[in-house]
Design an enzyme around this catalytic site. Structure first.
Site, PDB file in Angstrom:
ATOM      1  CE1 TYR A 192      41.491  46.612  41.042  1.00 28.15           C
ATOM      2  CE2 TYR A 192      40.436  45.652  42.958  1.00 28.15           C
ATOM      3  CZ  TYR A 192      40.878  46.764  42.264  1.00 28.15           C
ATOM      4  OH  TYR A 192      40.705  48.001  42.807  1.00 28.15           O
TER       5      TYR A 192
ATOM      6  CG  ASP B  33      35.814  40.218  37.139  1.00 24.56           C
ATOM      7  OD1 ASP B  33      36.302  40.259  36.001  1.00 24.56           O
ATOM      8  OD2 ASP B  33      36.044  41.075  38.008  1.00 24.56           O
TER       9      ASP B  33
END
Length: 648
Positions: free
Chosen positions: A386, A303
């Protein structure tokens, strides 16, 4: 430059515009190009010290990664904002820059508009494309189709909402994935491998979409107000990016990849300003899904390296994220055209009460109690389904806590009646959430009373039973200096309560000891990969809990600078192969921690926060408890009448 300018301040919107202007002029970067990243080239420690001491302003520079879509060529540029000139312009062959939010949004729109996608979804009974969401992921080299290896390649999941405004992640379209060229937005293939009859599940979390029967089944009593007020304002000061509170001082930075960064962390110890850290940040976030099935084997998200958590930082004006007397900092970033935008309230700064700091009750003279107040600096990131909530906390006893909370919505898959789900947890009817892990790598450039430091591994040993220790009571503490990078590769050991101290052996405190800060490990998880796994090779950093390297401005990214479509062996394994000296020098610690997420039904449909943390604690840095001088809390704030209302 404003009165409170500092050379560590992040790039401002006019500086992003200046970069675009000069690269357009000098190298034709414009239509047909994308800017993957534009960030400040942070000046050296020596240059920062010269500015702080004498006001000598260092050259203001920006590091740029951009790529030409038609040729799929990636370039790095060093731009001098001071001189309005390009310092260097380099083609970097065989790499892909980080994916951009623009590409993610454009690929969703392109796929949903494509006639082949529309037809394939219609065959599955999905006809309202306004309810469909195509979530594009990056690839790792090892799982890429050979014929597309020269492309900037994405693969997509498809999700479908039950109705407008409902949770898309409650509607997986299993067995349906698209391969897309991210430069041309060309659909290359549709993988339509299997179908699953959609079960009846409850995947909603917004109250208006939760079925009435569930809402009526559990009603808790309304909470009475809990007000946090500071009528005289907060006890910290924020001047530009300089934050000061309770002897602490630090600067707050921000960039596209790491999000919030902390700089020049010092503590005023009785009038002597002492350095603790030069720079602290997160350098990678690796999330491998531990399920080899067709829907999940490509899920190995980086990420930070593949996307950038700065780009995905959300505005804290969107919800009640912080409570109390708050100050915010905005963040300036850019889109893939190089145009600047502002994330309002990207960083929250506030004080929190945190129960007791120290206490003793003397049976003759009564109690001495001090309440703990902590300063919290936080930012929140939304990575598609998320959320990561990052908190750095400064404490009055000289400690620093780093906490990360994970929440949001889990990826789920449906499975046929009678089938198993061995690599995930049942969370709803015929619906499982795959096992996965979240590995965070904190990059800690510690400067304990100066830049020359040595890291020691500290362990507690059992003294054998013998004449001097007849009852087997004694323990002893073993402190071993780490002298080379090979020795600096360290693993968690619960049995010896292993921790690591960053020590300045060149000075002595009033007690005659070398000052230190200890990394108190928390949230350390094993990689749980076979040593020859090609997935592990992409992020070799997770093989150890701690790595120690000599500080190098070129060594910032533990899984490599260009992570998208990367192979293996980059970053920390590559650098540490040289086995350089790490003794009495400017060192960087890389602390690896995270969440080993074996999902629970209670994590669905939205996950209560899972919390992990680690601490940096002074060990011999002070001669005694530095919080002795904390004032007692006025008793009026502590003692109400203690009466609950009577019920007759």
């Amino acid at each position: 430059m404003g009165d409170n300018f500092h050379p560590l301040d992040p790039l401002a919107s006019e500086e992003f515009r200046a970069v675009v202007r000069v690269l357009g002029r000098e190298h034709g970067v414009g239509a047909g190009w994308r800017y993957a990243s534009i960030e400040l080239v942070e000046p050296s420690k020596a240059a920062v010290a010269a500015f702080d001491r004498d006001g000598v302003v260092p050259e203001r520079r920006a590091l740029v990664v951009c790529f030409e879509r038609a040729s799929n060529r990636t370039y790095k540029a060093d731009v001098s904002l001071s001189a309005d000139a390009v310092v260097s312009w380099t083609h970097i062959p065989d790499v892909q820059a980080n994916f951009t939010i623009d590409e993610w949004e454009e690929s969703d729109a392109a796929l949903r508009a494509h006639p082949d996608v529309i037809a394939a979804l219609a065959r599955r009974g999905i006809t309202d494309l306004s309810l469909v969401f195509m979530d594009t992921w990056t690839y790792g080299a090892v799982v890429m189709p050979e014929k597309y290896r020269d492309r900037r390649l994405g693969w997509s999941d498809a999700w479908v909402r039950s109705q407008a405004g409902a949770n898309p992640y409650a509607g997986p379209v299993n067995g349906f994935h698209c391969l897309i060229d991210m430069n041309t937005m060309e659909l290359l293939e549709i993988e339509d491998s299997f179908t699953v009859e959609t079960p009846s599940i409850m995947g909603e979390y917004v109250p208006r979409h939760i079925p009435e029967r569930i809402r009526r089944a559990s009603v808790r009593e309304t909470l009475r107000p809990l007000n946090i007020t500071q009528p005289e304002g907060p006890s910290f000061t924020l001047d530009g990016h300089l934050l000061q509170w309770q002897n602490w001082s630090l600067r707050i930075g921000f960039n596209h990849r790491e999000g919030m960064t902390l700089h020049q962390v010092t503590y005023n110890d009785g009038g002597r300003v002492r350095s603790v850290a030069h720079r602290m940040s997160f350098a990678e976030l690796f999330v491998p899904y531990r399920d080899h099935c067709v829907d999940h084997y490509r899920r190995t998200a980086f990420d930070i390296g593949e996307w950038g958590i700065g780009f995905m930082t959300t505005s804290l004006s969107l919800g009640c994220d912080c409570l109390g007397e708050i100050r915010y900092l905005d963040a300036e970033l850019h889109n893939s055209a190089g145009e600047s935008f502002t994330i309002a309230n990207a960083i929250c700064i506030h004080e929190e009460d945190n129960a007791v700091l120290w206490k003793h009750v003397d049976h003759h003279d009564g109690a001495e109690v001090r309440r703990m107040r902590r300063l919290t600096i936080s930012f929140h990131v939304t990575v598609a389904n998320y959320e990561y909530l990052v908190y750095w906390r400064l404490h009055q006893d000289g400690s620093i806590e780093c906490e990360v909370r994970a929440t949001g919505i889990m990826v789920v898959s449906h499975f046929p009646a009678g089938d198993g789900h061995p690599h995930g947890t049942l969370v709803d009817e015929r619906t499982y959430a795959p096992f996965h892990q979240h590995f965070l790598v904190a990059r800690l450039d510690m400067d304990i009373d100066g830049t020359e430091n040595t890291v020691y591994v500290t362990e507690t040993e059992i003294v054998p039973i013998g004449p001097d220790n007849p009852y087997g009571l004694s323990l002893r503490q073993k402190n071993t200096p780490l002298r080379t990078e090979a020795e600096g590769k360290q693993d968690m050991n619960f049995a010896t309560q292993r921790a690591w101290k960053v020590v300045n052996d060149n000075v002595r405190t009033g007690l005659g000891v070398a000052p230190a800060y200890k990394v108190v490990p928390g949230g350390a998880i094993p990689s749980m990969f076979a040593p020859d796994s090609p997935i592990l090779a992409r992020c070799g950093a997770i093989e150890h809990t701690l790595w120690v390297t000599p500080n190098s401005p070129e060594e910032r990214w533990p899984a490599g600078e260009f992570v998208t479509q990367s192979g293996g062996g980059l970053g920390l394994p590559e650098w540490t192969a040289a086995d350089r000296s790490i003794e009495n020098t400017d060192v960087v610690l890389w602390y690896v921690f995270g969440i080993h997420h074996i999902p629970r039904p209670e994590d669905w449909p939205i996950m209560p926060v899972d919390t992990v943390n680690f601490w940096l604690k002074p060990v011999g840095f002070f001669d005694r408890n530095p919080a002795l001088d904390v004032a007692p809390t006025p008793s009026a704030a502590c003692h109400g009448n203690g009466q609950l209302p009577h019920h007759h």
